[in-house]
Design an enzyme around this catalytic site. Structure first.
Site, short mmCIF file in Angstrom:
data_model
loop_
_atom_site.label_atom_id
_atom_site.label_comp_id
_atom_site.label_asym_id
_atom_site.label_seq_id
_atom_site.Cartn_x
_atom_site.Cartn_y
_atom_site.Cartn_z
CB ALA A 202 -2.41 -10.76 -5.80
CG ASP B 15 3.60 -4.47 -15.92
OD1 ASP B 15 4.96 -3.91 -15.99
OD2 ASP B 15 4.11 -5.26 -15.18
#
Lengths: 467, 334
Positions: free
Chosen positions: A30, A132
């Site tokens: 992030a 992922d």
């Protein structure tokens, strides 16, 4: 000579962004992205973490504290940084690129993977495929744990999709190295078994320090995944073969079971957890003692990964707000244009785009699996790449030129065919709604007989799926 | 009789061996002898740390601590260690930091003997400040410096020396870790001791802000953002009232801040807002300030309502913004 005691000659890492080449994206959180990088003046590879300081929720003093903490750590399992500097609104942390063999022992790998698998099991039971599950998230690499605890992308299966078809996702995302073949091959659709493949790749990464094809550009990675045999821990590890001998049979078997091209033959998360390899796993304290002194616990990470979503905005430019146009007025008719013009030109200075994978370096070009002849190369893959580009194109313009450049540097297309490929791509992009497939000529040697059916002397672009 | 291993060295021995080892390192530079001395000093530092912190559950013994401290002062060990910090091993550097900081905190009654000692040896503080120029030791020096700055006599000493102005260079160093560490120390120097700081800022207003403007207009995003935030904090601290009045009476300052309101970075805009509000909220605005605000009245009244409207969870900001809008609406032609 006033040499320093006990110190070998020290490498000085430069602090200018120009001195670094960001090659491939190896992790994204992030707060920023991690790239495999290359420092040109000192000819060293490194990992570069780019943290966007403009993103909300990041406080400068927190980052400072973490960096100070890191600077006081000196442990082989804790990644320290070489240098750190500010690039526009980003903070770049230059770190050791985890490479080379024997980074973790099997007990650690088993413990880490078991926890990831439990997380995955939870996700799968909740109908969510984790996109992922690469080890960037669990690399136990201090900086990643601290600054980017998010677990990558989690994508809810679309509820609207045809339920009879067992909820199959059809998007093209993720880091290529961790992609299962069926994920690469868009035609076939994929399900939670794709994550098991990723687990297998992650296991390899934990054991060797790198994902099997990570040194290749994205385009080529896709090729290799589709066309090669499933990777093993030895794949592309020629230099470290000796070190890898220490890994046991049971570990290799576990990896092998994950990396089967046929998804149905792979175990699911629950079955995999029962694999004898995971008997080696210890409790979390073991990891704490061995690896993470201050990093958040895996539970915390798991919690985070439930809420975090990938933020697609890249670089600082995406989040900037430009205030009201027009300059302020000062008394006495003082001219203010100067500084306001300065502000504008600042805005126009674009950050160098890093979205597309960088051309391969000289060295990896010579290692190529595919010789730079094009006689047999079908360009079916190319169309996937185009989708990929389209997805990203909303933020970043990916030109045909950049695609052909990459194809060339990946050794997939020779110079003599670039023009022809570019034209075909252009046509395919313009008319992808009406045509399904198109062929184009490619240069062949004098003693080769052209055979369109076998794609000799021509290439083909298939429009597999329009997003 | 010690129960385990070799017998414990006395504080005197620990300090003397360290000094000797350090002397060897300085003399030899590199090579076998220097390496051995480096190991030696590392061991002594650990032993000293153990005396000061205690080992395991054991509390440090007051008498031993007192003896050790005395020997350290007698031998000027702190001065030597700081001067040659770059020659030590990674862990040894950290031990020096710990030893230094524990000793600083040591009190006898109301006295802080180490603080007095450091004050009497000016060189120590200057060397520590200069440490920011060597990235191998910058962060170690930074940690010690911030501990020193907690004591007003040491903070005052730094503020009154020219060395303080070195910080304006250090906070812009290209190495982010070093620059940001220097900034924390810089900030502590300007904010930790309210009365002292206020007095310093007021007395050195011109020189200080002449330097400070360079930070606010820095090319470096972090410098700009941090210095703007600190400026806001300084101006809003009532101790700094007279400096604040001076600052918001100056039209150049207002122009700078208004430009920063429109910076391309949202965070910088936001910090600028917190300085800008002081100009507007000032009940005794100087005429030139009113002039500028009035000339931009319409623009401000278009700009402010649209300014960072998504910060709805920040109530104070919302309130302040609407207060500013009211104030600006009330502005009359001067």
């Amino acid at each position: 000579m006033s040499g320093k005691v006990g110190e070998q000659e020290k490498v000085v890492w430069p602090r200018k962004s120009d001195d670094y080449e960001l090659r491939e994206l190896i992790g994204q959180g992030a707060s920023g992205s991690v790239y495999a990088g290359y420092c040109k003046p000192i000819k060293q590879t490194c990992a570069v973490k780019c943290i966007n300081l403009e993103m909300c929720g990041i406080k400068l003093n927190e980052i400072q504290r973490e960096i100070q903490l890191m600077s006081q750590c000196n442990h082989t399992n804790v990644t320290n940084y070489y240098t750190t500097f500010v690039v526009k609104e980003e903070l770049w942390l230059v770190m050791r690129l985890l490479a080379g063999a024997g980074i973790l022992d099997e007990v650690v790998i088993a413990t880490l993977l078991r926890d990831v698998l439990k997380g995955l099991e939870y996700f799968h039971n909740n109908n969510q495929i984790h996109r992922d599950s690469k080890s960037a998230c669990i690399r136990c690499n201090m900086i990643l744990s601290i600054l980017s605890v998010d677990f990558g992308v989690s994508n809810w299966l679309s509820e609207e999709s045809d339920r009879s078809k067992q909820k199959v996702r059809k998007t093209f995302v993720g880091t290529p190295c961790w992609m299962a073949p069926e994920v690469v091959d868009l035609g076939s659709g994929y399900n939670s078994k794709a994550d098991i493949w990723s687990i297998g790749i992650t296991a390899i990464e934990l054991a060797t320090g790198t994902a099997p094809f990570s040194k290749y550009p994205a385009m080529k990675v896709l090729m290799l995944i589709l066309n090669n045999d499933p990777p093993t821990i030895e794949t592309n590890q020629d230099e470290h073969k000796e070190d890898l001998k220490k890994y046991s049979k049971v570990f290799r078997k576990m990896v092998e079971s994950c990396l089967q091209k046929e998804p149905t033959r792979r175990p699911d998360a629950t079955e995999l957890l029962k694999h004898p390899f995971f008997k080696k796993a210890k409790d979390k304290d073991y990891i704490k003692e061995h690896l993470l002194n201050k990093a958040p616990t895996l539970e915390e990470k798991e919690n985070k990964m439930k809420v975090k979503k990938r933020d697609y905005r890249r670089g600082a430019s995406g989040v900037l707000h430009r205030a009201e146009d027009g300059s302020w007025t000062w008394s006495d008719g003082e001219d203010f244009d100067e500084s306001s013009a300065g502000a504008v030109s600042n805005l126009e200075k674009k950050q160098p785009s890093r979205q597309e994978p960088k051309p391969v370096s000289e060295s990896s070009r010579s290692v190529g699996f595919i010789k730079p002849t094009n006689d047999f190369v079908t360009l079916r893959l190319m169309i996937y790449y185009i989708y990929h580009c389209y997805l990203e194109a909303l933020k970043l313009i990916n030109t045909i030129e950049s695609i052909t450049n990459e194809l060339e540097s990946a050794g997939l297309v020779g110079k003599q065919d670039l023009q022809s490929v570019a034209m075909a791509l252009d046509k395919a992009i313009k008319s992808f709604q009406t045509i399904k497939s198109l062929r184009f000529p490619m240069v062949i040697g004098p003693d080769v007989v052209k055979d369109e059916g076998r794609l000799i002397g021509c290439g083909q672009i298939d429009i597999v799926k329009v997003l | 009789m010690p129960l385990f291993g070799s017998k414990q060295k006395s504080p005197y021995e620990l300090v003397r061996i360290s000094r000797d080892a350090l002397a060897t390192i300085i003399k030899e530079g590199s090579g076998k002898k220097a390496e051995k001395a480096t190991d030696e000093i590392g061991k002594q530092l650990v032993a000293m740390k153990n005396i000061l912190c205690g080992v395991g559950d054991q509390e440090p013994q007051t008498e031993q601590v007192a003896q050790l401290a005395q020997e350290i002062y007698n031998f000027d060990l702190l001065l030597f260690l700081v001067n040659h910090l770059h020659r030590l091993e990674f862990e040894a550097k950290k031990d020096v930091v710990q030893i230094f900081n524990i000793l600083l905190r040591r009190q006898i009654g109301t006295r802080s003997p180490t603080v007095e000692y450091v004050r009497s040896k000016n060189e120590i503080l200057f060397t520590l400040i200069q440490g920011y120029e060597n990235s191998d030791i910058a962060l170690n020096c930074g940690i010690i410096l911030r501990e020193c700055v907690k004591y007003d006599i040491l903070a005052k000493f730094i503020l009154s020396s020219d060395a303080f102005y070195q910080f304006f260079t250090y906070v812009e160093l290209s190495a982010f870790d070093v620059a940001s560490d220097a900034f924390s120390t810089f900030k502590d120097l300007l904010t930790k001791h309210k009365t002292l700081c206020a007095e310093f800022i007021e007395k050195n207003y011109d020189k200080l802000f002449e330097h400070y403007v360079k930070l606010l207009t820095s090319e470096n995003y972090v410098t700009k953002r941090q210095s703007l935030k600190l400026l806001g904090e300084i101006l809003l601290d009532h101790h700094n009232f007279s400096s604040m009045t001076k600052y918001v009476g100056n039209t150049e300052n207002l122009k700078l801040i208004m430009n920063l309101l429109k910076d391309k970075s949202r965070n910088i805009q936001f910090e600028a807002f917190h300085v800008f509000k002081v100009f507007v909220a000032n009940p005794n605005k100087a005429k030139p300030i009113i002039d500028i605000l009035f000339k931009n009245k319409e623009k401000l009244l278009t700009f402010l309502p649209k300014f960072q409207t998504d910060r709805t969870d920040d109530e104070q900001f919302m309130d302040e913004k609407s207060y500013l809008i009211t104030e600006i609406t009330k502005l009359q032609k001067p």
